[in-house]
Design an enzyme around this catalytic site. Structure first.
Site, PDB file in Angstrom:
ATOM      1  N   SER A  15     -17.394   1.029 -60.671  1.00 51.76           N
ATOM      2  CA  SER A  15     -18.240  -0.560 -59.569  1.00 51.76           C
ATOM      3  C   SER A  15     -17.191   0.035 -58.670  1.00 51.76           C
ATOM      4  CB  SER A  15     -18.049  -1.746 -60.633  1.00 51.76           C
ATOM      5  OG  SER A  15     -18.196  -2.277 -59.861  1.00 51.76           O
ATOM      6  N   TYR A  33     -13.925  -6.840 -65.980  1.00 51.23           N
ATOM      7  CA  TYR A  33     -14.941  -5.869 -65.319  1.00 51.23           C
ATOM      8  C   TYR A  33     -13.682  -5.150 -65.261  1.00 51.23           C
ATOM      9  CZ  TYR A  33     -19.764  -4.217 -63.814  1.00 51.23           C
ATOM     10  OH  TYR A  33     -19.755  -3.561 -63.275  1.00 51.23           O
ATOM     11  N   LYS A  46     -12.624  -0.851 -65.394  1.00 49.36           N
ATOM     12  CA  LYS A  46     -13.768   0.101 -64.034  1.00 49.36           C
ATOM     13  C   LYS A  46     -13.032   0.390 -63.562  1.00 49.36           C
ATOM     14  CE  LYS A  46     -18.542  -0.575 -65.607  1.00 49.36           C
ATOM     15  NZ  LYS A  46     -18.963  -0.047 -66.156  1.00 49.36           N
TER      16      LYS A  46
HETATM   17  P1  NAP Z   1     -28.424  -3.164 -67.816  1.00 49.92           P
HETATM   18  O1  NAP Z   1     -29.624  -3.443 -66.997  1.00 49.92           O
HETATM   19  O2  NAP Z   1     -27.377  -4.302 -67.947  1.00 49.92           O
HETATM   20  O3  NAP Z   1     -27.987  -2.134 -68.771  1.00 49.92           O
HETATM   21  C1  NAP Z   1     -27.327  -1.221 -69.473  1.00 49.92           C
HETATM   22  C2  NAP Z   1     -27.332  -1.221 -70.678  1.00 49.92           C
HETATM   23  O4  NAP Z   1     -26.760  -1.584 -71.789  1.00 49.92           O
HETATM   24  C3  NAP Z   1     -28.620  -2.368 -71.516  1.00 49.92           C
HETATM   25  O5  NAP Z   1     -29.578  -1.684 -71.786  1.00 49.92           O
HETATM   26  C4  NAP Z   1     -28.114  -2.880 -72.583  1.00 49.92           C
HETATM   27  O6  NAP Z   1     -28.240  -3.134 -73.725  1.00 49.92           O
HETATM   28  C5  NAP Z   1     -26.978  -1.559 -72.879  1.00 49.92           C
HETATM   29  N1  NAP Z   1     -25.919  -2.201 -73.684  1.00 49.92           N
HETATM   30  C6  NAP Z   1     -25.191  -3.074 -73.241  1.00 49.92           C
HETATM   31  N2  NAP Z   1     -24.094  -2.788 -73.974  1.00 49.92           N
HETATM   32  C7  NAP Z   1     -23.716  -1.715 -74.715  1.00 49.92           C
HETATM   33  C8  NAP Z   1     -23.858  -1.964 -75.988  1.00 49.92           C
HETATM   34  N3  NAP Z   1     -22.334  -1.824 -76.144  1.00 49.92           N
HETATM   35  N4  NAP Z   1     -24.209  -0.217 -76.333  1.00 49.92           N
HETATM   36  C9  NAP Z   1     -24.819   0.568 -76.029  1.00 49.92           C
HETATM   37  N5  NAP Z   1     -25.176   0.090 -74.987  1.00 49.92           N
HETATM   38  C10 NAP Z   1     -25.161  -0.988 -74.220  1.00 49.92           C
HETATM   39  O7  NAP Z   1     -26.441  -2.648 -66.121  1.00 49.92           O
HETATM   40  P2  NAP Z   1     -27.011  -1.623 -65.275  1.00 49.92           P
HETATM   41  O8  NAP Z   1     -27.427  -2.846 -64.016  1.00 49.92           O
HETATM   42  O9  NAP Z   1     -27.699  -0.910 -64.954  1.00 49.92           O
HETATM   43  O10 NAP Z   1     -25.319  -0.705 -65.346  1.00 49.92           O
HETATM   44  C11 NAP Z   1     -25.426   0.492 -65.588  1.00 49.92           C
HETATM   45  C12 NAP Z   1     -23.806   0.425 -65.939  1.00 49.92           C
HETATM   46  O11 NAP Z   1     -23.606   0.726 -63.937  1.00 49.92           O
HETATM   47  C13 NAP Z   1     -23.201  -0.346 -65.848  1.00 49.92           C
HETATM   48  O12 NAP Z   1     -21.828  -0.057 -66.700  1.00 49.92           O
HETATM   49  C14 NAP Z   1     -22.635  -1.293 -65.362  1.00 49.92           C
HETATM   50  O13 NAP Z   1     -21.394  -1.901 -65.328  1.00 49.92           O
HETATM   51  C15 NAP Z   1     -22.666  -0.253 -63.862  1.00 49.92           C
HETATM   52  N6  NAP Z   1     -22.450  -1.109 -62.336  1.00 49.92           N
HETATM   53  C16 NAP Z   1     -24.152  -1.660 -62.288  1.00 49.92           C
HETATM   54  C17 NAP Z   1     -23.762  -1.754 -60.564  1.00 49.92           C
HETATM   55  C18 NAP Z   1     -25.135  -2.498 -60.322  1.00 49.92           C
HETATM   56  O14 NAP Z   1     -24.773  -3.592 -59.538  1.00 49.92           O
HETATM   57  N7  NAP Z   1     -26.701  -3.188 -61.012  1.00 49.92           N
HETATM   58  C19 NAP Z   1     -22.662  -1.923 -60.294  1.00 49.92           C
HETATM   59  C20 NAP Z   1     -21.712  -1.487 -60.608  1.00 49.92           C
HETATM   60  C21 NAP Z   1     -21.744  -0.443 -61.949  1.00 49.92           C
HETATM   61  P3  NAP Z   1     -29.153  -5.071 -73.150  1.00 49.92           P
HETATM   62  O15 NAP Z   1     -29.114  -5.070 -72.408  1.00 49.92           O
HETATM   63  O16 NAP Z   1     -29.929  -4.856 -75.190  1.00 49.92           O
HETATM   64  O17 NAP Z   1     -27.533  -5.767 -73.052  1.00 49.92           O
END
Ligand code: NAP
Length: 254
Positions: free
Chosen positions: A152, A164, A168
């Site tokens: 991130s 976080y 990261k």
């Molecule tokens: P998201 O929509 O919340 O999706 C994350 C998924 O991971 C959800 O289905 C969640 O299930 C699942 N999850 C949570 N805890 C878990 C565990 N212990 N084991 C397996 N699965 C688990 O998030 P996203 O925005 O797509 O993020 C994906 C990745 O990108 C993450 O690593 C995040 O830190 C990174 N990221 C995102 C952003 C952004 O702005 N979106 C920016 C930088 C980095 P539940 O919903 O049931 O918890």
């Protein structure tokens, strides 16, 4: 590496970026093991993508060692091997490390529980999945292989994200060192560091805070999941890429 040669696990595939990665991989001809803690989301994904290609699902918490071991075993059984991983599952539990209330003078702290939960999922989970997939590839002499981990922009140190940001940043350091440890076995590594991207994870952020963040992004908007996928795809496909992190953040500096 050709995408249609991949037998690949995507963690956190039930939502947001992981869902987008799984969808694009299936449509490109890869065999995809979509994994998540959310079974309903995985069932919906399989129903939606089943007709487009090869997709199986596995419910696993990436911070649970036994479940990660079972996930890799199930993938190898389903596809006759494993040669790829997208370490995508991640959570946030934001809060200042220490703050003092202006009205009451009370000093508040980030709880150890919120620190540990994010480290468990976002860093230990990445380690466990990478370790098990690499061990499988080495034991079975599978090569080439590739491991991509989602970092991130917050890895540079984002206000309110001690837990976080540490996780990261840690996974980017490990991506570099794993490239040194694993290249002798034909395994490449890479990280992608998205900026603020349009997924459900942002729902935890107050709209005012999000508007302020967007105003600081040179491109003045959120990233789209397909734009983050472009970087993941590049790492998967480019055989001269290993150990580095690609920033896809609209130019944001924290
Ligand atoms: P998201 O929509 O919340 O999706 C994350 C998924 O991971 C959800 O289905 C969640 O299930 C699942 N999850 C949570 N805890 C878990 C565990 N212990 N084991 C397996 N699965 C688990 O998030 P996203 O925005 O797509 O993020 C994906 C990745 O990108 C993450 O690593 C995040 O830190 C990174 N990221 C995102 C952003 C952004 O702005 N979106 C920016 C930088 C980095 P539940 O919903 O049931 O918890």
């Amino acid at each position: 590496m050709n995408l249609n040669d991949l037998k690949i696990i995507v963690t956190g595939a039930g939502s947001g970026l992981g869902r987008c990665f799984a969808e694009n991989l299936v449509k490109a001809g890869a065999s995809v093991m979509a994994s998540d803690v959310n079974k309903e989301a995985l069932d919906a994904l399989k129903t939606e993508l089943g007709e487009h290609g090869k997709i199986e699902t596995f419910v696993a918490d990436v911070s649970n060692e036994a479940q990660v071991i079972d996930m890799v075993k199930a993938t190898a059984e389903a596809f006759g091997g494993v040669n790829g991983l997208v370490n995508n599952a991640g959570i946030t539990r934001d809060g200042l490390m220490v703050s003092k209330s202006k009205s009451t003078g009370e000093v508040r702290k980030m709880s150890l529980e919120n620190w540990q939960k994010v480290i468990d999922v976002d860093l230990t989970g990445v380690f466990l999945c990478a370790r098990e997939v690499a061990a499988y590839m080495i034991e079975n002499d599978v090569k080439p292989g590739v491991i991509v981990s989602i970092s991130s922009v917050s890895r540079h140190g984002n206000f309110g994200q001690s837990n976080y940001s540490a996780a990261k940043a840690g996974l980017v350091a490990d991506t570099a060192l794993w490239s040194k440890e694993l290249s002798r076995y034909g395994i490449r590594t890479g990280a992608v560091a998205p900026g603020f991207s349009r997924t459900p994870i942002l729902e935890a952020m107050p709209e005012k805070v999000l508007d302020k963040v967007v105003s600081q992004v040179p491109l003045r908007r959120l990233g789209e999941p397909t734009e983050i996928w472009q970087a993941v795809k590049f790492i998967l496909e480019c055989d001269y890429f290993t150990g580095r992190c690609v920033d896809v953040d609209g130019g944001l500096t924290l």
